[in-house]
Motif scaffolding. Sequence first.
Motif, mmCIF file in Angstrom:
data_model
loop_
_atom_site.group_PDB
_atom_site.id
_atom_site.type_symbol
_atom_site.label_atom_id
_atom_site.label_comp_id
_atom_site.label_asym_id
_atom_site.label_seq_id
_atom_site.Cartn_x
_atom_site.Cartn_y
_atom_site.Cartn_z
ATOM 1 N N MET A 1 -35.816 -108.755 -106.263
ATOM 2 C CA MET A 1 -36.710 -108.984 -107.478
ATOM 3 C C MET A 1 -35.823 -109.817 -108.486
ATOM 4 N N LEU A 2 -34.287 -109.705 -108.440
ATOM 5 C CA LEU A 2 -33.917 -110.377 -109.450
ATOM 6 C C LEU A 2 -33.901 -112.020 -109.077
ATOM 7 N N VAL B 1 -35.151 -106.181 -116.114
ATOM 8 C CA VAL B 1 -36.504 -105.856 -115.390
ATOM 9 C C VAL B 1 -36.126 -105.729 -114.037
ATOM 10 N N ALA B 2 -34.922 -106.591 -113.474
ATOM 11 C CA ALA B 2 -34.915 -106.682 -112.021
ATOM 12 C C ALA B 2 -34.141 -105.689 -111.442
ATOM 13 N N LEU B 3 -33.279 -104.849 -112.426
ATOM 14 C CA LEU B 3 -32.286 -103.813 -112.045
ATOM 15 C C LEU B 3 -33.198 -102.627 -111.995
ATOM 16 N N GLY C 1 -29.884 -121.440 -109.008
ATOM 17 C CA GLY C 1 -29.095 -121.151 -107.701
ATOM 18 C C GLY C 1 -28.831 -119.613 -107.705
ATOM 19 N N ALA C 2 -28.681 -118.707 -108.637
ATOM 20 C CA ALA C 2 -28.668 -117.339 -108.324
ATOM 21 C C ALA C 2 -30.082 -116.973 -107.780
ATOM 22 N N GLY C 3 -31.026 -117.401 -108.070
ATOM 23 C CA GLY C 3 -32.325 -116.932 -107.624
ATOM 24 C C GLY C 3 -32.368 -117.168 -106.032
ATOM 25 N N PHE C 4 -31.883 -118.587 -105.563
ATOM 26 C CA PHE C 4 -31.867 -118.687 -104.329
ATOM 27 C C PHE C 4 -30.898 -118.002 -103.392
ATOM 28 N N CYS C 5 -29.821 -117.553 -103.955
ATOM 29 C CA CYS C 5 -28.963 -116.663 -103.435
ATOM 30 C C CYS C 5 -29.650 -115.239 -103.050
ATOM 31 N N PHE C 6 -30.201 -114.619 -104.022
ATOM 32 C CA PHE C 6 -30.672 -113.460 -103.779
ATOM 33 C C PHE C 6 -31.962 -113.159 -102.829
ATOM 34 N N LEU C 7 -32.861 -114.494 -103.139
ATOM 35 C CA LEU C 7 -33.891 -114.612 -102.281
ATOM 36 C C LEU C 7 -33.739 -115.233 -100.752
#
Length: 826
Positions: A162-163, A21-23, A198-204
């Motif tokens: 969005m990811l 969905v994010a892609l 952690g990945a969500g925090f990185c992308f946001l």
Amino acid sequence: MRWEQTEFLLKGIYLGLLLMVALHAPDWPDVAKVGAFTFGGLGLALVAAAWQKMREGYRARGRWFGFLLFLLLENPGMVYTGLIAGLTVGAYTTFKDRADDWAVLAVAGGAVLGIVFYFLRTVRDRDKRFWLAFGLVAVFVGGALYIVLQHPSLLGVQQRFMLGVLLLLGIPGFYLLTFSSLVEESEIEIAAMCAALGAGFCFLGEKISPNFGVIAIIVPIFIYYYYTRRILPGLRVFKHTLRGLSYSKVGNYRAALVSLNRALQLDPSYALARNQLWQLHRQMDIDKLKSDPETLALVNYDLCLERVAWLLLLDKPKPEQIQEAQRLLELVAGQRPALEPSCAYWRAVAFLHQRNVDQAAQELESVLRAAAQDSPARRAVLFPAWQLALVLHPEMHKRVATPLLAQPGRRMEAIAAVERQLALKADDQAAWELKRLLYAPLTENDYDSAAMPEQSALDFDHAYAQQLGLALVENKDQWQRGCEYLRIAARGLPTQATNIYILIAKTHDRYGDAAGLWHNYRRALQVGRKIGVATLKEEDRTALFEVAKQLGEHTMKEGDVDSAIDAFKFYSQYERAGVETYRTLAQLFERKAEKASDAKQKQDNLFLALHCTEHALSYQGSGNDKDLLQRKDKYCYSIAPEEVKARWPQIHKWFDVEYCLEKTRWVLEKYNGDLDLLDWASHLADLAQAAQPERIAAKLLRARIRRQRGDINDAVALLEEIRQNKPEKFGSQEEEESWYFAHRLLGDLYIDEKPDQAVLCFQEFRKSDRAGADSLYKLGRAYENLGDHARAAKAYEAVTAFEDHPLVYEARDGLARVRGANNPVG
């Protein structure tokens, strides 16, 4: 594929769908649409599950939240189907016009990740699994940072944003999958959620703060560590308890029992699970359970016994409560035969409530009598059973306790039960009351029935027995009873046992029992020998050694040689024992040798006497002790050479070979024709030879003795043995001198009869530092006897150079004689 594997595969696919969905770089309406389908699918699945359960007879009964939890926990398949199917349909309907290969790859990657999750979950070592899951978090967070910081072009700005959003929004759904799972939660699930966090925090974070990457690393790692170490163990227990509570509320007793038993297995002290299991057992109809063996196998029978105890220990239990307890006891005894002792005890209590004394006595006696069938379950009720028999009910005391305690071993078994209770609760006043009651009439026969000879009984308070004894030994009417208690105490107090027996001995002496005094002194020595005097305190060692000395002196006066030896040998361990102790031991072994019935026993004791004498002589200042030296002479003359040879491996450290050699030399030097003295010297030389067969000095002395006796052939044989066996290297200067001296003696014996051999012997002796004019003269004689006048003349002439030597005149006569032989007159 097993359901456990399927669960992890679906968890991976769930994450893969979020990535897909994010892609597609969705906007907020797209996200809302996908979310609606996802949770709508979950809702439909739960409605279907509820309909199915209600058709099976389950009802919410107004407890809607509990019913919802029940549906989530009871229907993991429906939860997984609803969430993942809804997410799949939502993604498809939202992005069907923008389909590409990335979608398939994202879902496939998620499936692979799910398989990785499964294999990590199968690692049994908890620490290894912890660090592997920690590595999973590090890899995903590090990968997200790598994309953001090093290769941002891999994903568009909107895709990255969005990811991050979808990963964070997807965490509750992932946790719901974990919560409803049949598989017990592990470090893997929280690692996956922390990785997503952690990945969500990185992308946001790149839109919020340039330092947000640090937070993306630290926060997930902290949450992972804290959750797995502090929250997860308790949460596992709570979830099983919650699952059990939900099952019990809808009447699914079997599943409730499984969950609550698992909760108590993980944490036996968890009060909520124990209370819920208690309530569940109260709700269940035990009679109906008998027709359901699968559920019956899950019943917590220990808890049933707790329920029985609660019912029967009420002040005045009602008849229906007693009947309920009896039904539970029937169930437990039928399903768990190992718990029969507990059941028998509680049946006795129930019968007493019903005033059925005969049946109560029969049940109670079955518990207390079955020592041959001892088990943990029986031990668990022995204390309350003896308490009931001895102090709580007079009829049980009369019918059960009194006859049983008269049997061997029963009193000690009752005492052991009391001691185990006090070990659990030291201030249990009821146990102390029972303890005093049981120890008061205790005898040594009672104690021996529970302990092997010379060993201590288990679960017994020997210090308490000691205190009982100390309180009585000062009483002239009860001192013997006090000594009995002290003897019992000594069995289990090894480091105090010697002092205890000394005290017993002195008590016997105080009341005029001399035989008891010496008997208990012997017991003190036996105990001290068994445990080793090194284990005793200094003052205790000193007291014990003083007792040993007194006992030795007493038995010596009584003529009991063996006991005296035993006592003085023990006393010899004392650093202050000294010379006199070993002199006494030598004297005692000599007495024993005199009374020996056969030669071997006599020799044994003579060697021991000699050993003690040698030990005494080793003390400083005792080397010239006349009595000890006389003893040494006497014992050495009495022991046989063949015994020295046979015992050499045992006696080589102390047997004085040099004494034998020196004493033999002294006798030969002082020899005045006394044949008895020569016999003594011969015996000493034989001892030395037996001890060290290759010793040249010993052989030489034996040859000299044979020569003195006139046994020339024997002397020659011994000297030839020396001559023919020259060692490669002499062990000492003495051995070398003995070698050369043997050749000189042999030359003397050969000079007239075998002059050629005499020449060889004297030539060998001439290599010695001790060779002089004497050997030259004898060499000349040998040459003259051989007819070699030239060499004889040369030897005689060499002697004449020693003008002050006594043989110079004889050498001149010899020289003239051999020259005359070479130049005869006329």
